[in-house]
Design an enzyme around this catalytic site. Structure first.
Site, PDB file in Angstrom:
ATOM      1  CG  HIS A 119      82.584  26.431  71.585  1.00 38.47           C
ATOM      2  ND1 HIS A 119      83.783  27.019  71.905  1.00 38.47           N
ATOM      3  CD2 HIS A 119      82.517  25.298  72.319  1.00 38.47           C
ATOM      4  CE1 HIS A 119      84.418  26.280  72.792  1.00 38.47           C
ATOM      5  NE2 HIS A 119      83.670  25.222  73.058  1.00 38.47           N
TER       6      HIS A 119
ATOM      7  CD  GLU B 298      82.202  31.548  70.043  1.00 35.16           C
ATOM      8  OE1 GLU B 298      81.483  30.610  70.464  1.00 35.16           O
ATOM      9  OE2 GLU B 298      83.134  32.022  70.715  1.00 35.16           O
TER      10      GLU B 298
ATOM     11  CB  CYS C  31      87.987  29.341  72.765  1.00 37.27           C
ATOM     12  SG  CYS C  31      87.218  28.208  71.586  1.00 37.27           S
TER      13      CYS C  31
ATOM     14  CB  CYS D 165      85.621  30.041  68.320  1.00 40.60           C
ATOM     15  SG  CYS D 165      84.491  28.833  69.088  1.00 40.60           S
TER      16      CYS D 165
END
Length: 152
Positions: A47, A49, A77, A80
């Site tokens: 991701h 992040e 999410c 993360c």
């Protein structure tokens, strides 16, 4: 947020879900930029992040990013938010809320999960229309239009 949006657009051009992120230090210098790379790397943890945190940690030579702020186009999410807590980021700024998987305030409050240290502050709703619009356009281009016919 505009730089994070630029990263998200780069991700979309590469066929990734358009989420962009960056890490800024206490002086306002950008330490790292990233967009989602899950498709390119076949890695469910890639991701924006996570990648921005990894790159920022590598740049500062430490697995802690105290005094830094993560800026991301979509509410993080749960995975993360766990990484954000582990990195000891001081704050999180995000654009669009994620009613399906957002773990800052929409579905869960992952930043407040009882781990060591002070939880980071968060501020959502920065350029939410631009952030959400980018995602909406991306998915509309990939899904077949509704025909109205019943499926059986």
């Amino acid at each position: 947020m505009r730089r994070a949006l630029r990263m998200a657009r780069q991700g979309a051009k590469a066929g990734e879900v358009p989420v962009g992120a960056l890490v800024v230090d206490g002086e306002g210098s950008v330490l790292a930029l990233a967009h989602n790379e899950t498709e390119a790397t076949h890695d469910p943890t890639a991701h924006a992040e996570i990648l921005a945190l990894r790159r920022a940690c590598a740049r500062v030579g430490n697995h802690r990013l105290e005094g830094c702020v993560l800026v991301v186009t979509l509410e993080p999410c749960l995975m993360c938010t766990g990484a954000i807590r582990e990195a000891r980021v001081s704050g999180v700024v995000y654009g669009a809320s994620d009613a399906r998987a957002g773990a800052v305030s929409s579905c869960l409050e992952g930043l407040d999960y009882a781990q060591t240290g002070q939880p980071p502050w968060s501020y959502g709703g920065v350029e939410p229309d631009a952030c959400a619009g980018l995602l909406r356009t991306f998915f509309q281009c990939r899904r077949p239009p509704e025909t109205g016919e019943a499926r059986g």
